[in-house]
Design a protein around this motif. Structure first.
Motif, PDB file in Angstrom:
ATOM      1  N   LYS A 198       0.824  -1.214   0.000  1.00 16.92           N
ATOM      2  CA  LYS A 198       0.000   0.000   0.000  1.00 16.92           C
ATOM      3  C   LYS A 198       0.857   1.263   0.000  1.00 16.92           C
ATOM      4  O   LYS A 198       0.532   2.235  -0.664  1.00 16.92           O
ATOM      5  CB  LYS A 198      -0.937   0.008   1.209  1.00 16.92           C
ATOM      6  N   LYS A 199       1.966   1.238   0.732  1.00 17.46           N
ATOM      7  CA  LYS A 199       2.847   2.406   0.761  1.00 17.46           C
ATOM      8  C   LYS A 199       3.543   2.624  -0.576  1.00 17.46           C
ATOM      9  O   LYS A 199       3.812   3.746  -0.971  1.00 17.46           O
ATOM     10  CB  LYS A 199       3.895   2.262   1.870  1.00 17.46           C
ATOM     11  N   ALA A 200       3.847   1.538  -1.284  1.00 18.86           N
ATOM     12  CA  ALA A 200       4.560   1.646  -2.556  1.00 18.86           C
ATOM     13  C   ALA A 200       3.623   1.890  -3.735  1.00 18.86           C
ATOM     14  O   ALA A 200       4.079   2.288  -4.802  1.00 18.86           O
ATOM     15  CB  ALA A 200       5.369   0.377  -2.805  1.00 18.86           C
ATOM     16  N   ALA A 201       2.335   1.666  -3.569  1.00 16.52           N
ATOM     17  CA  ALA A 201       1.364   1.750  -4.672  1.00 16.52           C
ATOM     18  C   ALA A 201       1.398   3.072  -5.451  1.00 16.52           C
ATOM     19  O   ALA A 201       1.320   3.050  -6.684  1.00 16.52           O
ATOM     20  CB  ALA A 201      -0.036   1.469  -4.157  1.00 16.52           C
ATOM     21  N   PRO A 202       1.532   4.227  -4.816  1.00 19.43           N
ATOM     22  CA  PRO A 202       1.526   5.477  -5.590  1.00 19.43           C
ATOM     23  C   PRO A 202       2.710   5.627  -6.551  1.00 19.43           C
ATOM     24  O   PRO A 202       2.665   6.425  -7.471  1.00 19.43           O
ATOM     25  CB  PRO A 202       1.586   6.576  -4.527  1.00 19.43           C
ATOM     26  N   TYR A 203       3.750   4.848  -6.359  1.00 26.33           N
ATOM     27  CA  TYR A 203       4.947   4.976  -7.182  1.00 26.33           C
ATOM     28  C   TYR A 203       4.934   4.094  -8.421  1.00 26.33           C
ATOM     29  O   TYR A 203       5.859   4.147  -9.222  1.00 26.33           O
ATOM     30  CB  TYR A 203       6.196   4.674  -6.347  1.00 26.33           C
ATOM     31  N   TYR A 204       3.919   3.264  -8.567  1.00 26.47           N
ATOM     32  CA  TYR A 204       3.829   2.375  -9.718  1.00 26.47           C
ATOM     33  C   TYR A 204       2.980   2.993 -10.807  1.00 26.47           C
ATOM     34  O   TYR A 204       1.957   3.616 -10.538  1.00 26.47           O
ATOM     35  CB  TYR A 204       3.261   1.011  -9.321  1.00 26.47           C
ATOM     36  N   SER A 205       3.393   2.785 -12.051  1.00 28.01           N
ATOM     37  CA  SER A 205       2.669   3.293 -13.206  1.00 28.01           C
ATOM     38  C   SER A 205       1.535   2.337 -13.570  1.00 28.01           C
ATOM     39  O   SER A 205       1.609   1.134 -13.337  1.00 28.01           O
ATOM     40  CB  SER A 205       3.628   3.420 -14.392  1.00 28.01           C
ATOM     41  N   HIS A 206       0.489   2.895 -14.159  1.00 33.23           N
ATOM     42  CA  HIS A 206      -0.632   2.072 -14.601  1.00 33.23           C
ATOM     43  C   HIS A 206      -0.457   1.622 -16.045  1.00 33.23           C
ATOM     44  O   HIS A 206      -1.289   0.894 -16.568  1.00 33.23           O
ATOM     45  CB  HIS A 206      -1.939   2.839 -14.444  1.00 33.23           C
ATOM     46  N   VAL A 207       0.614   2.055 -16.688  1.00 37.67           N
ATOM     47  CA  VAL A 207       0.910   1.645 -18.062  1.00 37.67           C
ATOM     48  C   VAL A 207       2.256   0.942 -18.093  1.00 37.67           C
ATOM     49  O   VAL A 207       3.066   1.088 -17.188  1.00 37.67           O
ATOM     50  CB  VAL A 207       0.933   2.862 -19.027  1.00 37.67           C
ATOM     51  N   GLY A 208       2.495   0.167 -19.127  1.00 37.89           N
ATOM     52  CA  GLY A 208       3.781  -0.518 -19.268  1.00 37.89           C
ATOM     53  C   GLY A 208       3.771  -1.885 -18.626  1.00 37.89           C
ATOM     54  O   GLY A 208       2.721  -2.505 -18.452  1.00 37.89           O
ATOM     55  N   ARG A 209       4.959  -2.349 -18.261  1.00 40.15           N
ATOM     56  CA  ARG A 209       5.095  -3.691 -17.679  1.00 40.15           C
ATOM     57  C   ARG A 209       4.435  -3.756 -16.310  1.00 40.15           C
ATOM     58  O   ARG A 209       4.385  -2.777 -15.573  1.00 40.15           O
ATOM     59  CB  ARG A 209       6.569  -4.045 -17.527  1.00 40.15           C
ATOM     60  N   LYS A 210       3.984  -4.955 -15.961  1.00 41.76           N
ATOM     61  CA  LYS A 210       3.401  -5.173 -14.658  1.00 41.76           C
ATOM     62  C   LYS A 210       4.488  -5.038 -13.595  1.00 41.76           C
ATOM     63  O   LYS A 210       5.621  -5.458 -13.802  1.00 41.76           O
ATOM     64  CB  LYS A 210       2.790  -6.568 -14.608  1.00 41.76           C
ATOM     65  N   PHE A 211       4.148  -4.434 -12.468  1.00 39.29           N
ATOM     66  CA  PHE A 211       5.140  -4.224 -11.424  1.00 39.29           C
ATOM     67  C   PHE A 211       5.407  -5.501 -10.652  1.00 39.29           C
ATOM     68  O   PHE A 211       4.616  -6.434 -10.635  1.00 39.29           O
ATOM     69  CB  PHE A 211       4.706  -3.110 -10.476  1.00 39.29           C
ATOM     70  N   ILE A 212       6.573  -5.541 -10.006  1.00 32.58           N
ATOM     71  CA  ILE A 212       6.952  -6.672  -9.153  1.00 32.58           C
ATOM     72  C   ILE A 212       6.576  -6.306  -7.725  1.00 32.58           C
ATOM     73  O   ILE A 212       6.824  -5.186  -7.272  1.00 32.58           O
ATOM     74  CB  ILE A 212       8.468  -6.948  -9.251  1.00 32.58           C
ATOM     75  N   ASP A 213       5.991  -7.240  -7.020  1.00 34.85           N
ATOM     76  CA  ASP A 213       5.621  -7.041  -5.621  1.00 34.85           C
ATOM     77  C   ASP A 213       6.847  -6.552  -4.848  1.00 34.85           C
ATOM     78  O   ASP A 213       7.928  -7.141  -4.963  1.00 34.85           O
ATOM     79  CB  ASP A 213       5.119  -8.372  -5.063  1.00 34.85           C
ATOM     80  N   PRO A 214       6.727  -5.464  -4.067  1.00 36.08           N
ATOM     81  CA  PRO A 214       7.890  -4.914  -3.350  1.00 36.08           C
ATOM     82  C   PRO A 214       8.595  -5.923  -2.447  1.00 36.08           C
ATOM     83  O   PRO A 214       9.817  -5.899  -2.331  1.00 36.08           O
ATOM     84  CB  PRO A 214       7.301  -3.773  -2.511  1.00 36.08           C
ATOM     85  N   VAL A 215       7.859  -6.810  -1.820  1.00 38.23           N
ATOM     86  CA  VAL A 215       8.468  -7.813  -0.938  1.00 38.23           C
ATOM     87  C   VAL A 215       9.331  -8.768  -1.758  1.00 38.23           C
ATOM     88  O   VAL A 215      10.468  -9.082  -1.391  1.00 38.23           O
ATOM     89  CB  VAL A 215       7.367  -8.585  -0.165  1.00 38.23           C
ATOM     90  N   ILE A 216       8.818  -9.206  -2.900  1.00 37.24           N
ATOM     91  CA  ILE A 216       9.577 -10.107  -3.774  1.00 37.24           C
ATOM     92  C   ILE A 216      10.792  -9.383  -4.346  1.00 37.24           C
ATOM     93  O   ILE A 216      11.875  -9.955  -4.447  1.00 37.24           O
ATOM     94  CB  ILE A 216       8.670 -10.654  -4.893  1.00 37.24           C
ATOM     95  N   LEU A 217      10.634  -8.110  -4.697  1.00 42.23           N
ATOM     96  CA  LEU A 217      11.750  -7.337  -5.243  1.00 42.23           C
ATOM     97  C   LEU A 217      12.888  -7.232  -4.236  1.00 42.23           C
ATOM     98  O   LEU A 217      14.054  -7.415  -4.592  1.00 42.23           O
ATOM     99  CB  LEU A 217      11.277  -5.944  -5.663  1.00 42.23           C
ATOM    100  N   ILE A 218      12.563  -6.978  -2.984  1.00 43.83           N
ATOM    101  CA  ILE A 218      13.597  -6.874  -1.950  1.00 43.83           C
ATOM    102  C   ILE A 218      14.307  -8.222  -1.775  1.00 43.83           C
ATOM    103  O   ILE A 218      15.529  -8.285  -1.660  1.00 43.83           O
ATOM    104  CB  ILE A 218      12.992  -6.377  -0.620  1.00 43.83           C
ATOM    105  N   LYS A 219      13.543  -9.313  -1.799  1.00 42.28           N
ATOM    106  CA  LYS A 219      14.150 -10.645  -1.694  1.00 42.28           C
ATOM    107  C   LYS A 219      15.059 -10.915  -2.887  1.00 42.28           C
ATOM    108  O   LYS A 219      16.153 -11.458  -2.737  1.00 42.28           O
ATOM    109  CB  LYS A 219      13.070 -11.717  -1.610  1.00 42.28           C
ATOM    110  N   MET A 220      14.609 -10.513  -4.081  1.00 46.89           N
ATOM    111  CA  MET A 220      15.419 -10.718  -5.286  1.00 46.89           C
ATOM    112  C   MET A 220      16.713  -9.918  -5.213  1.00 46.89           C
ATOM    113  O   MET A 220      17.784 -10.418  -5.565  1.00 46.89           O
ATOM    114  CB  MET A 220      14.632 -10.314  -6.535  1.00 46.89           C
TER     115      MET A 220
END
Length: 59
Positions: free
Chosen positions: A13-35
């Motif tokens: 929810k905190k990261a949601a405003p930073y994601y675009s509604h166009v283009g590639r699908k975003f990666i879940d922030p928790v998974i991104l940090i693990k990656m």
């Protein structure tokens, strides 16, 4: 104390405003940090290579 699920939902929810509604699908922030942690530990410098390694070896 916050549960694991509620902590992940709060982070999303905190990261949601930073994601675009166009283009590639975003990666879940928790998974991104693990990656990124895996990339650091295995010294993988390219995000594209990291994505390939995670999908091949850990999925």
């Amino acid at each position: 104390m916050m549960g694991k699920q509620s902590g992940q939902i709060q982070m999303i929810k905190k990261a949601a405003p930073y994601y675009s509604h166009v283009g590639r699908k975003f990666i879940d922030p928790v998974i991104l940090i693990k990656m990124l942690l895996i990339g650091y530990l295995y010294r993988i410098k390219s995000e594209r290579r990291l994505e390939e390694e995670v999908s091949l070896n850990l999925a």
